[in-house]
Design an enzyme around this catalytic site. Structure first.
Site, PDB file in Angstrom:
ATOM      1  N   ASN A   1      48.990  43.288  47.089  1.00 37.38           N
ATOM      2  CA  ASN A   1      49.177  42.740  48.426  1.00 37.38           C
ATOM      3  C   ASN A   1      49.255  41.230  48.301  1.00 37.38           C
ATOM      4  OD1 ASN A   1      49.138  42.154  51.198  1.00 37.38           O
ATOM      5  ND2 ASN A   1      46.902  42.172  51.265  1.00 37.38           N
ATOM      6  N   GLY A   2      50.352  40.647  48.759  1.00 32.09           N
ATOM      7  CA  GLY A   2      50.508  39.196  48.683  1.00 32.09           C
ATOM      8  C   GLY A   2      51.921  38.810  48.316  1.00 32.09           C
TER       9      GLY A   2
ATOM     10  N   CYS B   1      50.591  44.050  53.078  1.00 30.30           N
ATOM     11  CA  CYS B   1      50.466  45.414  52.584  1.00 30.30           C
ATOM     12  C   CYS B   1      49.009  45.834  52.606  1.00 30.30           C
ATOM     13  CB  CYS B   1      51.006  45.527  51.153  1.00 30.30           C
ATOM     14  SG  CYS B   1      52.735  45.055  50.984  1.00 30.30           S
TER      15      CYS B   1
ATOM     16  N   GLY C   1      51.208  47.966  57.139  1.00 33.59           N
ATOM     17  CA  GLY C   1      52.590  48.172  56.707  1.00 33.59           C
ATOM     18  C   GLY C   1      53.044  49.586  56.965  1.00 33.59           C
TER      19      GLY C   1
ATOM     20  N   TYR D   1      45.368  38.419  63.488  1.00 31.87           N
ATOM     21  CA  TYR D   1      46.307  39.494  63.797  1.00 31.87           C
ATOM     22  C   TYR D   1      46.195  40.724  62.908  1.00 31.87           C
ATOM     23  CZ  TYR D   1      50.820  41.892  64.288  1.00 31.87           C
ATOM     24  OH  TYR D   1      51.785  42.834  64.479  1.00 31.87           O
TER      25      TYR D   1
END
Length: 508
Positions: free
Chosen positions: A105-106, A2, A31, A260
């Site tokens: 985020n995670g 995210c 996202g 990435y």
């Protein structure tokens, strides 16, 4: 994975939503499933807009104009833990205590235990399957213990320190306390990134947290610095207060951010993503030479757009083999890797890319990609190259073979979905239809990134070697997440979308 953001303006009459909207657009690559913004206006009143879709689809001009307030929190999401329904769209909010808005985020690795604690002991209702809502309620419960009419920095630091002791996994978090300020903190291992920047104005300094420095720099924020693992930062209009709440843990940023996910113009933990990818390309070239030896017959190096371009260019330069752009990318189709559902990913590969026969016909081609995850995209791309006339198609990956699930916020949980799980290189090549597969060596990948910040001794490389840095991932947990988050579960949950999310329409 995210993207998160939080901003507080020096001018209390200002509007935070333009920075949040633009910031989320700059983090859109992290996202495309849902987006949301919550702002805080006069008298601590909150204004919200969130829903499923891209940033440009969720917000229109009328909605943005109604997001009043000079501080706020934003989020872009694709689903990992939880479903892809509208009820999972962040930021989340609890009114008690103090009116807390939260984005994360995670992924938590002890979410089941936390859910039981919140239900049976803390007596806090959890409305979704998202572990982000668990984090919010843990923080809220810790703050509730103060029993105070108004909260201060010391109370918040104490609450977050207790949260660190309760929550395990990967979490970069931003929060807003209504009428008070914004907060940013990062898990003790620093697995997920969080960056803080400031922008000078006539009224003083604006401050903003974001997942990546590129989002801050594009909005004019400077002096960007990483929130440290185990550190919490509280920002009000009066001051910025930082405190290291956890020490003695091994810093281990996720190496996949550099391979990435992150934008190449971002700097994470002092490491330029662009330079790291150049180094990956050079190391990959050396591995290609080792693999082929004297039988090298590659005519051209072609990247798989977009994240592999930098590495492919450097690989081509090191090999002294022609570099060419062989695929034309439709930029208006989302990333296939982060699309829920295997069938959706497969269908969208050919919509996203078109092979130009001019660069493939009659040639032995080395395709360079950042990674091979499920193999779905790679297989389609290799077939496209053959359909365009390539004689031989070799496939090189900038990362090692991904053989194990990620439990820290990347949607590749199921071992059976990973093409490299239980297969050697020759079997992988056969599975995806390549004449040969060349993988980056793990030591070379780590050194490509670590070279630019030698103070980082370890990276999270669990998807390659199954060494999970939090130390709490066992076979039972693997079975659990594979049952919760495999493609079949995601599809079933997505089918229920029409029945949920009414409260996520624009409200104020």
């Amino acid at each position: 994975m995210c993207g998160i953001a939080a901003v507080i303006l020096a001018d209390p009459r200002g509007m935070a939503c333009p920075d949040l909207y633009e910031g989320l657009g700059l983090l859109q690559h992290r996202g495309q499933d849902a987006a949301g913004i919550v702002t805080c206006g006069p008298k601590g009143r909150l204004f919200q807009c969130k829903g499923n879709g891209m940033v440009r689809d969720v917000f229109d001009d009328n909605q943005l104009l109604r997001l009043y307030g000079s501080l706020g929190v934003g989020h872009v999401r694709y689903p990992t833990a939880g479903s892809s329904s509208m009820s999972e769209a962040q930021p989340f909010y609890v009114n008690s205590p103090y009116g807390i808005t939260f984005a994360h985020n995670g992924n938590l690795t002890n979410a089941r235990e936390l859910r039981v604690f919140l239900d049976k002991i803390a007596h806090r209702h959890i409305n979704t399957d998202s572990d982000s809502e668990l984090l919010l309620n843990i923080l809220a419960n810790n703050l509730q213990k103060t029993g105070k009419f108004r909260v201060n920095e010391e109370d918040i630091f104490t609450a977050i320190k207790d949260l660190y002791e309760q929550c395990r996994g990967a979490y970069a978090c931003v929060a807003m306390v209504a009428g008070f300020g914004i907060i940013g903190f990062r898990d003790p291992h620093g697995i997920r990134p969080l960056v803080l920047g400031r922008r000078s104005t006539s009224e003083g300094y604006d401050y903003m947290f974001a997942s990546e420095s590129a989002a801050l720099e594009a909005l004019g924020f400077t002096d960007c610095e990483d929130v440290k693992p185990g550190e919490a930062v509280i920002i009000t209009r009066e001051k910025v207060t930082r405190r290291q709440l956890v020490t003695g843990k091994t810093m281990a940023p996720c190496i996949f951010e550099f391979v990435y996910f992150a934008r190449q113009d971002s700097i994470i933990d002092g490491i330029s993503v662009y330079k790291a990818r150049l180094a990956m390309g050079e190391a990959l070239a050396r591995q290609v030479v080792k693999t082929f030896g004297d039988s090298m017959d590659i005519d051209v190096v072609i990247p798989v757009p977009d994240t592999s371009r930098v590495a492919a260019l450097q690989c081509s330069h090191t090999l002294n083999i022609l570099y060419r752009e062989g695929f034309n990318r439709n930029r208006y189709v989302g990333r296939t890797f982060i699309m829920p559902g295997q069938q959706t990913r497969r269908k969208n590969v050919r919509r996203k890319l078109n092979a130009m026969a001019l660069e493939f016909h009659g040639k032995n081609v080395l395709l360079v990609d950042d990674s091979i995850v499920r193999g779905t995209t790679s297989k389609e791309i290799i077939q496209m190259a053959r359909d365009a006339g390539a004689k031989k198609v070799y496939f090189a990956s900038c990362s090692p073979a991904i053989r194990y699930p990620n439990v820290y916020g990347i949607d590749m949980p199921s071992r059976k979905e990973l093409v490299a799980h239980g297969r050697n290189d020759d079997e992988i090549a056969q599975e995806i239809g390549a004449d040969k597969v060349i993988y980056q060596k793990q030591d070379d990948l780590v050194e490509s990134v670590r070279h630019y910040n030698p103070s980082i001794e370890k990276f999270d490389t669990a998807v390659f070697d199954s060494c999970y840095v939090t130390g709490d991932v066992d076979d039972a947990y693997m079975d659990y997440i594979e049952g919760e988050r495999n493609d079949e579960s995601m599809t079933a949950l997505a089918d229920d979308n029409d029945c949920v999310g009414l409260h996520n329409n624009f409200v104020k």
